[in-house]
Design an enzyme around this catalytic site. Structure first.
Site, PDB file in Angstrom:
ATOM      1  N   ASP A  17       0.967  -1.164  -0.117  1.00  0.00           N
ATOM      2  CA  ASP A  17      -0.236  -0.290   0.083  1.00  0.00           C
ATOM      3  C   ASP A  17       1.424   1.055   0.213  1.00  0.00           C
ATOM      4  OD1 ASP A  17      -2.347   1.326  -0.016  1.00  0.00           O
ATOM      5  OD2 ASP A  17      -3.102   1.470   2.043  1.00  0.00           O
ATOM      6  N   GLY A  18       0.666   2.467  -1.174  1.00  0.00           N
ATOM      7  CA  GLY A  18       0.804   3.962  -0.730  1.00  0.00           C
ATOM      8  C   GLY A  18       1.871   4.170  -1.416  1.00  0.00           C
ATOM      9  N   ARG A  30       0.733   9.334  -9.996  1.00  0.00           N
ATOM     10  CA  ARG A  30       0.856   7.708  -9.466  1.00  0.00           C
ATOM     11  C   ARG A  30       1.793   6.501  -9.960  1.00  0.00           C
ATOM     12  NH1 ARG A  30      -3.449   6.808  -5.582  1.00  0.00           N
ATOM     13  NH2 ARG A  30      -3.694   5.296  -6.717  1.00  0.00           N
ATOM     14  N   HIS A  34       3.936   3.467  -8.483  1.00  0.00           N
ATOM     15  CA  HIS A  34       3.747   2.106  -8.770  1.00  0.00           C
ATOM     16  C   HIS A  34       5.321   1.297  -9.276  1.00  0.00           C
ATOM     17  CE1 HIS A  34      -0.227   2.550  -8.103  1.00  0.00           C
ATOM     18  NE2 HIS A  34      -0.777   2.539  -8.990  1.00  0.00           N
ATOM     19  N   GLU A  64     -11.520  -5.427  -6.381  1.00  0.00           N
ATOM     20  CA  GLU A  64     -11.715  -3.831  -6.389  1.00  0.00           C
ATOM     21  C   GLU A  64     -10.751  -3.024  -7.349  1.00  0.00           C
ATOM     22  OE1 GLU A  64     -11.082  -6.036  -4.578  1.00  0.00           O
ATOM     23  OE2 GLU A  64     -13.397  -6.254  -3.492  1.00  0.00           O
ATOM     24  N   ARG A  68     -10.420   1.957 -10.626  1.00  0.00           N
ATOM     25  CA  ARG A  68      -9.651   2.875 -10.464  1.00  0.00           C
ATOM     26  C   ARG A  68     -10.155   3.817 -12.026  1.00  0.00           C
ATOM     27  NH1 ARG A  68      -3.654   1.445  -7.566  1.00  0.00           N
ATOM     28  NH2 ARG A  68      -5.000   1.181  -5.444  1.00  0.00           N
ATOM     29  N   LEU A 128      13.576 -18.894  -2.680  1.00  0.00           N
ATOM     30  CA  LEU A 128      11.570 -18.667  -2.012  1.00  0.00           C
ATOM     31  C   LEU A 128      10.126 -18.845  -3.639  1.00  0.00           C
ATOM     32  CD1 LEU A 128      10.718 -16.392  -0.329  1.00  0.00           C
ATOM     33  CD2 LEU A 128      10.593 -14.616  -2.267  1.00  0.00           C
ATOM     34  N   SER A 193      -8.533  -5.633   3.923  1.00  0.00           N
ATOM     35  CA  SER A 193      -9.143  -5.270   2.278  1.00  0.00           C
ATOM     36  C   SER A 193      -9.117  -6.350   1.008  1.00  0.00           C
ATOM     37  CB  SER A 193      -8.180  -3.863   1.791  1.00  0.00           C
ATOM     38  OG  SER A 193      -7.676  -3.202   2.452  1.00  0.00           O
TER      39      SER A 193
END
Length: 240
Positions: A17-18, A30, A34, A64, A68, A128, A193
């Site tokens: 987030d953020g 924005r 990302h 969701e 956007r 991983l 969320s």
């Protein structure tokens, strides 16, 4: 607590987030956030595995997120396409096993193709275990699992009484994965969320004000340290 004294969680889930707010704070669009956030994912994958974390699941794009602005969604999909290539290179280098969870049918055909190639080429890697949640929603996942279980009953493959917690867990996107020991959410929000609603039943939560692009190894160590100070008395779904 020193790093050597920490007991590493086996599976860490992160809500990234953020990114947008971080970019805005720097006077940038924005989408810049990302892009930087994607770079942070690469760094944390490497650092997490070096620290002894075996499974890492990140919430990259939710069901969701389609709400956007169109230009931001388009930019995110472009970034995703590029990231699939980068992730393949990183996975080969670090022997990372990559898996995408979520409703892949909602993604464009070329993205689904790249996901399939990425999963197939990394499935035998022993580094991983990295899960990327794309077009993912916890409620959507549960509904899809219920439909699969209902179809199995309808077709006579199982009896209704055979639908146990273990069986239902195997119907989820995360089938075969251990449940997260630790959930991290960045940038100050304190909610999950719609992320891994079934799987987080006994997970420890850690919230930080740090925006995802600024999340570092040191921040991950802080989360692990907090995890080590929790009283881990809980029940789990038993094997078998």
């Amino acid at each position: 607590m020193a790093e050597s004294e920490n007991r590493m969680p086996n599976h860490v889930a992160i809500i990234l987030d953020g990114n947008g707010r971080w970019a805005k704070s720097k006077g940038m669009p924005r989408n810049y956030g990302h892009v930087q956030g994607a770079k942070t994912v690469e760094v944390i994958c490497e650092e997490a595995y070096r620290m002894g974390i075996q499974y890492l699941t990140v919430y990259a794009f939710s069901t969701e997120n389609w709400r956007r602005p169109e230009d931001e969604v388009d930019a995110l999909m472009k970034l995703l396409r590029n990231y699939m290539k980068t992730c393949l290179t990183t996975a080969r280098k670090n022997r990372m096993c990559v898996r995408v969870i979520g409703d892949k049918t909602g993604l464009d055909a070329d993205i689904r193709k790249r996901i399939a190639e990425l999963e197939e080429s990394t499935k035998d890697n022993d580094g991983l275990h990295f899960q990327i949640a794309l077009n993912y929603g916890g409620r959507d996942e549960i509904i899809r699992a219920v439909r699969r279980a209902a179809l199995a009953v309808k077709e006579g493959k199982i009896m209704e009484s055979e639908i146990t917690e273990r069986y239902f867990s195997d119907m989820l996107d995360t089938a075969g994965l251990p449940e997260p020991d630790l959930l991290i959410r960045t940038c100050g929000e304190q909610r999950i969320s719609n992320f891994l609603l079934w799987q987080l039943a006994y997970t420890e939560f850690y919230f930080t004000d740090v925006a995802w692009p600024d999340f570092t190894r040191e921040e991950l160590l802080k989360a692990v340290d907090a995890y080590n100070h929790r009283d881990r008395k809980y029940g789990r779904i038993e094997e078998g």
